[in-house]
Design a protein around this motif. Structure first.
Motif, PDB file in Angstrom:
ATOM      1  N   ARG A 131       0.806  -1.332   0.110  1.00  0.00           N
ATOM      2  CA  ARG A 131      -0.163  -0.001   0.010  1.00  0.00           C
ATOM      3  C   ARG A 131       0.694   0.994  -0.142  1.00  0.00           C
ATOM      4  O   ARG A 131       1.066   1.924   1.178  1.00  0.00           O
ATOM      5  N   HIS A 132       1.603   1.570  -1.135  1.00  0.00           N
ATOM      6  CA  HIS A 132       2.532   2.496  -1.096  1.00  0.00           C
ATOM      7  C   HIS A 132       2.192   3.412  -2.347  1.00  0.00           C
ATOM      8  O   HIS A 132       3.098   4.222  -2.582  1.00  0.00           O
ATOM      9  N   ASP A 133       0.713   3.605  -2.552  1.00  0.00           N
ATOM     10  CA  ASP A 133       0.458   4.664  -3.702  1.00  0.00           C
ATOM     11  C   ASP A 133       0.898   5.895  -3.452  1.00  0.00           C
ATOM     12  O   ASP A 133       1.060   6.775  -4.482  1.00  0.00           O
ATOM     13  N   GLU A 134       0.872   6.528  -2.326  1.00  0.00           N
ATOM     14  CA  GLU A 134       0.874   7.674  -1.801  1.00  0.00           C
ATOM     15  C   GLU A 134       2.113   8.432  -1.795  1.00  0.00           C
ATOM     16  O   GLU A 134       2.376   9.794  -1.808  1.00  0.00           O
ATOM     17  N   GLU A 135       3.350   7.558  -2.177  1.00  0.00           N
ATOM     18  CA  GLU A 135       4.586   7.959  -2.030  1.00  0.00           C
ATOM     19  C   GLU A 135       5.364   7.377  -2.979  1.00  0.00           C
ATOM     20  O   GLU A 135       5.148   6.237  -3.526  1.00  0.00           O
ATOM     21  N   GLU A 136       6.661   7.884  -3.297  1.00  0.00           N
ATOM     22  CA  GLU A 136       7.580   7.319  -4.136  1.00  0.00           C
ATOM     23  C   GLU A 136       8.264   6.186  -3.295  1.00  0.00           C
ATOM     24  O   GLU A 136       9.033   6.767  -2.356  1.00  0.00           O
ATOM     25  N   TRP A 137       8.033   5.181  -3.659  1.00  0.00           N
ATOM     26  CA  TRP A 137       8.576   3.980  -2.947  1.00  0.00           C
ATOM     27  C   TRP A 137       9.640   3.120  -3.672  1.00  0.00           C
ATOM     28  O   TRP A 137       9.512   2.787  -4.826  1.00  0.00           O
ATOM     29  N   SER A 138      11.019   3.241  -3.245  1.00  0.00           N
ATOM     30  CA  SER A 138      11.832   2.509  -4.034  1.00  0.00           C
ATOM     31  C   SER A 138      12.243   1.211  -4.168  1.00  0.00           C
ATOM     32  O   SER A 138      12.629   0.555  -4.920  1.00  0.00           O
ATOM     33  N   GLY A 139      11.160   0.487  -3.121  1.00  0.00           N
ATOM     34  CA  GLY A 139      11.074  -1.029  -3.306  1.00  0.00           C
ATOM     35  C   GLY A 139      12.167  -1.462  -2.454  1.00  0.00           C
ATOM     36  O   GLY A 139      12.424  -2.579  -1.881  1.00  0.00           O
ATOM     37  N   ASP A 140      13.283  -0.781  -1.854  1.00  0.00           N
ATOM     38  CA  ASP A 140      14.255  -1.474  -1.079  1.00  0.00           C
ATOM     39  C   ASP A 140      14.063  -1.020   0.044  1.00  0.00           C
ATOM     40  O   ASP A 140      15.307  -0.940   1.226  1.00  0.00           O
ATOM     41  N   GLY A 141      13.215  -0.522   0.795  1.00  0.00           N
ATOM     42  CA  GLY A 141      12.780  -0.232   2.214  1.00  0.00           C
ATOM     43  C   GLY A 141      13.250   1.008   2.385  1.00  0.00           C
ATOM     44  O   GLY A 141      13.121   1.500   3.581  1.00  0.00           O
ATOM     45  N   VAL A 142      13.186   2.036   1.478  1.00  0.00           N
ATOM     46  CA  VAL A 142      13.039   3.400   1.526  1.00  0.00           C
ATOM     47  C   VAL A 142      12.054   4.159   0.899  1.00  0.00           C
ATOM     48  O   VAL A 142      11.953   3.793  -0.438  1.00  0.00           O
TER      49      VAL A 142
END
Ligand SMILES: C[S@@+](CC[C@H](N)C(=O)[O-])C[C@H]1O[C@@H](n2cnc3c(N)ncnc32)[C@H](O)[C@@H]1O
Length: 226
Positions: free
Chosen positions: A160-171
């Motif tokens: 559920r990371h739609d609201e943010e830029e999520w690099s997928g490596d935990g940051v």
């Protein structure tokens, strides 16, 4: 794997982010909303919370502005709420009102709880625990619990990371209303991974996904810690 210096810097940035966000945090939160669509999403989590065996001496980690602290105070003999951001603690003190409650500005990784508690609770904290500190985190939770004590938590469901830029490596990169940008920890553990991490520290528990939006978990510390 992230180097220690990089991890320390990330955690410092995360703390700065929550310090800067404390004053507006509640504006972004929907728990008090009476929008029927949102209520439909939130009510199952509130019902889950109401059914939890919260009792006695309660420790809340990462209490933020106190949205859940109020509810914990109503169900405990005493609630002790900690947060690393002084501005969050100030908001929580103001919002919680009367009750048997104490607050402390503390970094959970650095402060070994001085007491043991019947219940440890945290909301929307677990997804901000870096993978390299997962074991330490659950060890702190386990050692803060009495035998048979209960840990309970709620968080965002995986992905559920739609609201943010999520690099997928935990940051994740978060932008505040003032335009400032902050790198924070944002991980996405699965229910099974969380159950295993708890079990490794002597906590037997279950984790479920609610409404495809939330993770809710509850566990019990076994009689002897592993
Ligand atoms: C997403 S907010 C959730 C706040 C609150 N629990 C809620 O549900 O509204 C995460 C909170 O955890 C706190 N936090 C993050 N790392 C922490 C740490 N190492 N020790 C104590 N608090 C921490 C942050 O300052 C922030 O207030």
């Amino acid at each position: 794997m992230m180097e220690q210096r990089e991890l320390d810097q990330l955690l410092e940035q995360q703390t700065r982010y929550y310090r800067a966000r404390a004053g507006t945090y509640d504006r972004d939160m929907a728990w008090d909303s009476d929008d029927p669509r949102l209520r439909g999403l939130l009510v199952p989590v509130e019902d889950w919370f109401d059914d939890l065996p919260i009792r006695g001496q309660v420790l809340e980690l990462g209490c933020g502005t106190g949205a859940w602290t109020r509810r914990l105070v109503a169900r405990s003999d005493h609630a002790h709420a900690i947060d690393v951001a002084p501005e969050m603690i100030e908001q929580a003190r103001g919002s919680v009102g009367a009750g048997d409650v104490s607050f402390e500005v503390a970094d959970l990784y650095r402060s070994n709880p001085a007491a043991v508690y019947d219940t440890v609770f945290f909301s929307f904290l677990l997804t901000h625990v870096p993978p390299t500190l997962t074991s330490q985190f659950w060890q702190i939770v386990a050692s803060a619990l009495v035998e048979d004590g209960t840990v309970a938590f709620v968080d965002a469901a995986p992905h559920r990371h739609d609201e943010e830029e999520w690099s997928g490596d935990g940051v994740a990169l978060r932008t505040l209303r003032d335009g400032s940008e902050h790198r924070i920890v944002k991980v996405s553990p699965t229910p099974d991974q969380i159950v295993d991490a708890m079990a490794d520290q002597g906590i037997e528990g279950t984790v479920d996904v609610v409404n495809d939006a939330f993770l809710v978990g509850v566990g019990q510390r076994s009689a002897s810690l592993l």
